[in-house]
Motif scaffolding. Structure first.
Motif, PDB file in Angstrom:
ATOM      1  N   GLU A 145       0.800  -1.207  -0.032  1.00  0.00           N
ATOM      2  CA  GLU A 145      -0.064   0.151   0.020  1.00  0.00           C
ATOM      3  C   GLU A 145       0.936   1.327   0.009  1.00  0.00           C
ATOM      4  O   GLU A 145       0.972   1.755   0.964  1.00  0.00           O
ATOM      5  CB  GLU A 145      -0.825   0.009   1.209  1.00  0.00           C
ATOM      6  CG  GLU A 145      -1.832  -1.265   1.219  1.00  0.00           C
ATOM      7  CD  GLU A 145      -2.574  -1.168   2.869  1.00  0.00           C
ATOM      8  OE1 GLU A 145      -2.450  -0.423   3.480  1.00  0.00           O
ATOM      9  OE2 GLU A 145      -3.549  -2.221   2.694  1.00  0.00           O
ATOM     10  N   PRO A 146       1.598   1.649  -1.047  1.00  0.00           N
ATOM     11  CA  PRO A 146       2.431   2.667  -1.246  1.00  0.00           C
ATOM     12  C   PRO A 146       1.769   3.852  -0.909  1.00  0.00           C
ATOM     13  O   PRO A 146       0.687   4.217  -1.550  1.00  0.00           O
ATOM     14  CB  PRO A 146       3.124   2.458  -2.455  1.00  0.00           C
ATOM     15  CG  PRO A 146       1.913   2.134  -3.401  1.00  0.00           C
ATOM     16  CD  PRO A 146       1.492   0.849  -2.653  1.00  0.00           C
ATOM     17  N   PRO A 147       2.413   4.767   0.129  1.00  0.00           N
ATOM     18  CA  PRO A 147       1.712   6.067   0.132  1.00  0.00           C
ATOM     19  C   PRO A 147       1.690   6.818  -1.272  1.00  0.00           C
ATOM     20  O   PRO A 147       2.409   6.746  -2.140  1.00  0.00           O
ATOM     21  CB  PRO A 147       2.660   6.813   1.169  1.00  0.00           C
ATOM     22  CG  PRO A 147       3.439   5.454   1.886  1.00  0.00           C
ATOM     23  CD  PRO A 147       3.389   4.428   0.552  1.00  0.00           C
ATOM     24  N   SER A 148       0.985   7.868  -1.099  1.00  0.00           N
ATOM     25  CA  SER A 148       0.599   8.646  -2.429  1.00  0.00           C
ATOM     26  C   SER A 148       1.990   9.562  -2.477  1.00  0.00           C
ATOM     27  O   SER A 148       2.754   9.929  -1.590  1.00  0.00           O
ATOM     28  CB  SER A 148      -0.637   9.529  -2.323  1.00  0.00           C
ATOM     29  OG  SER A 148      -0.310  10.585  -1.120  1.00  0.00           O
ATOM     30  N   ILE A 149       2.045   9.971  -3.858  1.00  0.00           N
ATOM     31  CA  ILE A 149       3.236  11.059  -4.160  1.00  0.00           C
ATOM     32  C   ILE A 149       3.049  12.339  -3.056  1.00  0.00           C
ATOM     33  O   ILE A 149       4.045  12.704  -2.534  1.00  0.00           O
ATOM     34  CB  ILE A 149       3.089  11.420  -5.624  1.00  0.00           C
ATOM     35  CG1 ILE A 149       3.415  10.174  -6.481  1.00  0.00           C
ATOM     36  CG2 ILE A 149       3.995  12.421  -5.809  1.00  0.00           C
ATOM     37  CD1 ILE A 149       3.363  10.481  -7.990  1.00  0.00           C
ATOM     38  N   ARG A 150       1.647  12.542  -3.019  1.00  0.00           N
ATOM     39  CA  ARG A 150       1.583  13.956  -2.208  1.00  0.00           C
ATOM     40  C   ARG A 150       1.976  13.847  -0.872  1.00  0.00           C
ATOM     41  O   ARG A 150       2.487  14.421  -0.257  1.00  0.00           O
ATOM     42  CB  ARG A 150       0.107  14.218  -2.257  1.00  0.00           C
ATOM     43  CG  ARG A 150      -0.105  15.575  -1.733  1.00  0.00           C
ATOM     44  CD  ARG A 150       0.683  16.655  -1.864  1.00  0.00           C
ATOM     45  NE  ARG A 150       0.340  17.952  -0.975  1.00  0.00           N
ATOM     46  CZ  ARG A 150      -0.397  18.697  -1.267  1.00  0.00           C
ATOM     47  NH1 ARG A 150      -1.290  18.848  -2.245  1.00  0.00           N
ATOM     48  NH2 ARG A 150      -0.685  19.999  -0.806  1.00  0.00           N
ATOM     49  N   GLU A 151       1.807  12.542  -0.235  1.00  0.00           N
ATOM     50  CA  GLU A 151       2.068  12.088   1.179  1.00  0.00           C
ATOM     51  C   GLU A 151       3.729  12.292   1.303  1.00  0.00           C
ATOM     52  O   GLU A 151       4.472  12.815   2.214  1.00  0.00           O
ATOM     53  CB  GLU A 151       1.766  10.793   1.530  1.00  0.00           C
ATOM     54  CG  GLU A 151       0.113  11.018   2.025  1.00  0.00           C
ATOM     55  CD  GLU A 151      -0.203   9.315   2.432  1.00  0.00           C
ATOM     56  OE1 GLU A 151      -0.439   9.324   3.506  1.00  0.00           O
ATOM     57  OE2 GLU A 151      -0.476   8.550   1.499  1.00  0.00           O
ATOM     58  N   PHE A 152       4.335  11.842   0.054  1.00  0.00           N
ATOM     59  CA  PHE A 152       6.073  11.767   0.381  1.00  0.00           C
ATOM     60  C   PHE A 152       6.372  13.219   0.111  1.00  0.00           C
ATOM     61  O   PHE A 152       7.372  13.532   0.665  1.00  0.00           O
ATOM     62  CB  PHE A 152       6.657  10.902  -0.866  1.00  0.00           C
ATOM     63  CG  PHE A 152       7.940  11.043  -0.798  1.00  0.00           C
ATOM     64  CD1 PHE A 152       8.510  10.672   0.328  1.00  0.00           C
ATOM     65  CD2 PHE A 152       8.560  11.302  -1.972  1.00  0.00           C
ATOM     66  CE1 PHE A 152      10.007  10.530   0.119  1.00  0.00           C
ATOM     67  CE2 PHE A 152       9.946  11.118  -2.094  1.00  0.00           C
ATOM     68  CZ  PHE A 152      10.926  11.081  -0.951  1.00  0.00           C
ATOM     69  N   GLU A 153       5.604  13.934  -0.686  1.00  0.00           N
ATOM     70  CA  GLU A 153       6.106  15.546  -0.767  1.00  0.00           C
ATOM     71  C   GLU A 153       5.900  16.207   0.479  1.00  0.00           C
ATOM     72  O   GLU A 153       6.676  17.017   0.929  1.00  0.00           O
ATOM     73  CB  GLU A 153       5.088  16.155  -1.695  1.00  0.00           C
ATOM     74  CG  GLU A 153       5.275  17.576  -2.036  1.00  0.00           C
ATOM     75  CD  GLU A 153       4.277  18.309  -3.117  1.00  0.00           C
ATOM     76  OE1 GLU A 153       3.842  19.438  -2.591  1.00  0.00           O
ATOM     77  OE2 GLU A 153       3.531  17.523  -3.743  1.00  0.00           O
ATOM     78  N   ASP A 154       4.735  15.585   1.257  1.00  0.00           N
ATOM     79  CA  ASP A 154       4.789  16.358   2.753  1.00  0.00           C
ATOM     80  C   ASP A 154       5.846  15.904   3.635  1.00  0.00           C
ATOM     81  O   ASP A 154       6.274  17.056   4.288  1.00  0.00           O
ATOM     82  CB  ASP A 154       3.337  15.764   3.232  1.00  0.00           C
ATOM     83  CG  ASP A 154       2.321  16.319   2.551  1.00  0.00           C
ATOM     84  OD1 ASP A 154       2.144  17.512   1.976  1.00  0.00           O
ATOM     85  OD2 ASP A 154       1.118  15.812   2.765  1.00  0.00           O
ATOM     86  N   VAL A 155       6.390  14.932   3.297  1.00  0.00           N
ATOM     87  CA  VAL A 155       7.556  14.489   4.434  1.00  0.00           C
ATOM     88  C   VAL A 155       8.657  15.261   3.933  1.00  0.00           C
ATOM     89  O   VAL A 155       9.367  15.868   4.713  1.00  0.00           O
ATOM     90  CB  VAL A 155       7.809  12.934   4.293  1.00  0.00           C
ATOM     91  CG1 VAL A 155       9.236  12.744   4.725  1.00  0.00           C
ATOM     92  CG2 VAL A 155       6.784  12.178   4.808  1.00  0.00           C
ATOM     93  N   LEU A 156       8.846  15.290   2.723  1.00  0.00           N
ATOM     94  CA  LEU A 156      10.190  16.326   2.136  1.00  0.00           C
ATOM     95  C   LEU A 156       9.826  17.803   2.710  1.00  0.00           C
ATOM     96  O   LEU A 156      11.032  18.348   2.965  1.00  0.00           O
ATOM     97  CB  LEU A 156      10.137  16.337   0.693  1.00  0.00           C
ATOM     98  CG  LEU A 156      10.550  15.043  -0.088  1.00  0.00           C
ATOM     99  CD1 LEU A 156      10.350  14.976  -1.308  1.00  0.00           C
ATOM    100  CD2 LEU A 156      11.955  14.616   0.598  1.00  0.00           C
ATOM    101  N   ARG A 157       8.674  18.241   2.644  1.00  0.00           N
ATOM    102  CA  ARG A 157       8.437  19.678   2.981  1.00  0.00           C
ATOM    103  C   ARG A 157       8.619  19.578   4.546  1.00  0.00           C
ATOM    104  O   ARG A 157       9.369  20.848   5.015  1.00  0.00           O
ATOM    105  CB  ARG A 157       6.874  19.884   2.841  1.00  0.00           C
ATOM    106  CG  ARG A 157       6.762  20.243   1.502  1.00  0.00           C
ATOM    107  CD  ARG A 157       7.050  21.309   0.607  1.00  0.00           C
ATOM    108  NE  ARG A 157       6.843  22.746   0.957  1.00  0.00           N
ATOM    109  CZ  ARG A 157       5.716  23.139   1.025  1.00  0.00           C
ATOM    110  NH1 ARG A 157       4.915  22.675   0.496  1.00  0.00           N
ATOM    111  NH2 ARG A 157       5.445  24.327   1.761  1.00  0.00           N
ATOM    112  N   GLU A 158       8.433  18.852   5.416  1.00  0.00           N
ATOM    113  CA  GLU A 158       8.578  18.622   6.809  1.00  0.00           C
ATOM    114  C   GLU A 158      10.082  18.626   7.099  1.00  0.00           C
ATOM    115  O   GLU A 158      10.612  19.217   7.944  1.00  0.00           O
ATOM    116  CB  GLU A 158       8.060  17.448   7.441  1.00  0.00           C
ATOM    117  CG  GLU A 158       6.515  17.401   7.612  1.00  0.00           C
ATOM    118  CD  GLU A 158       6.019  16.168   8.040  1.00  0.00           C
ATOM    119  OE1 GLU A 158       7.058  15.267   8.489  1.00  0.00           O
ATOM    120  OE2 GLU A 158       4.903  16.124   8.309  1.00  0.00           O
ATOM    121  N   ALA A 159      10.968  18.188   6.208  1.00  0.00           N
ATOM    122  CA  ALA A 159      12.114  18.110   6.408  1.00  0.00           C
ATOM    123  C   ALA A 159      12.880  19.468   6.021  1.00  0.00           C
ATOM    124  O   ALA A 159      14.246  19.587   6.098  1.00  0.00           O
ATOM    125  CB  ALA A 159      13.049  16.889   5.631  1.00  0.00           C
TER     126      ALA A 159
END
Length: 238
Positions: free
Chosen positions: A178-192
């Motif tokens: 169940e891979p997370p969405s591209i948007r969710e990964f984008e959010d992680v990058l923004r948090e970093a």
């Protein structure tokens, strides 16, 4: 879409601790969290987020721990009242006189040298960030509330804790198919701390390609993402 049992890892979140009083006997009170405020991680703690956790503590006759700097070996007092009152998480507690760290904390709180609290929690129910809206923390399991001095490296330390937790969650979801969405990964990058345009490019190209590759497993993705965040942090550091 809401995600139940969002993450078992311990996370921290810092707040300016608006101390209403800090008496000579060590009594302190103030808001440990204010609801509805978007923070630097693009997250919002929602009203009622602590209600279930506090109700459980009440049933069990316990309170979250009062620690110094999240150190479980340094309890400095007791919280004797906490309420999720619609405005935020209101806390009353007692610093224990004679405990060195507690005495130091009281002196610094009264002088205004420290003005912060950081809560330790596990996510129970969250709503992912969508269409520019922040990630909503709907239910949190509150484990401890620390008095903290906010050292100069605070952002790096907290970013590491949060990013590692999100990466572990991502890896598990990938292993579960169940891979997370591209948007969710984008959010992680923004948090970093990655700029928005760069985060969009990385998520929509590199991450999307990795997810499509049948040869990549969760651990490989986790390692690649972790390396990417570390590299990009050093590039974007002011």
């Amino acid at each position: 879409m809401k995600i139940k049992n969002a993450g078992a890892s311990l996370r921290t979140k810092d707040f300016a601790f608006k101390v209403k009083s800090a008496g000579d006997a060590g009594a302190i009170e103030g808001y440990a969290s204010v609801f509805g405020v978007r923070d630097s991680y693009n997250e919002v703690v929602m009203p009622g987020a602590f209600a279930d956790s506090l109700a459980k503590h009440t049933r069990e006759g316990t309170y979250p721990l009062m620690l110094w700097q999240h150190n479980p070996d340094e309890p400095i007092g007791v919280w004797n009242e906490m309420s999720d009152d619609g405005k935020g998480l209101f806390a009353k507690g007692q610093l224990l006189q004679g405990v060195r760290r507690a005495d130091e904390a009281l002196i610094m709180l009264k002088a205004g040298a420290i003005q912060g609290m950081s809560i330790g929690y596990r996510e129970v129910d969250v709503e992912p960030a969508t269409n520019g809206d922040p990630r909503k923390l709907l239910k949190l399991d509150l484990l401890e509330a620390s008095i903290v001095s906010f050292p100069a490296n605070r952002r790096a330390r907290v970013d590491s804790v949060k990013s590692d937790g999100r990466l572990s969650e991502f890896a598990q979801r990938l292993r579960d198919g169940e891979p997370p969405s591209i948007r969710e990964f984008e959010d992680v990058l923004r948090e970093a701390g990655i700029p928005k345009a760069m985060a969009v490019q990385i998520a929509s190209v590199g991450y999307a390609k990795a997810v499509r590759s049948e040869s990549e497993g969760g651990e490989a993705i986790k390692s690649a993402v972790s390396d990417a965040i570390a590299s990009l942090r050093s590039i974007t550091k002011p």
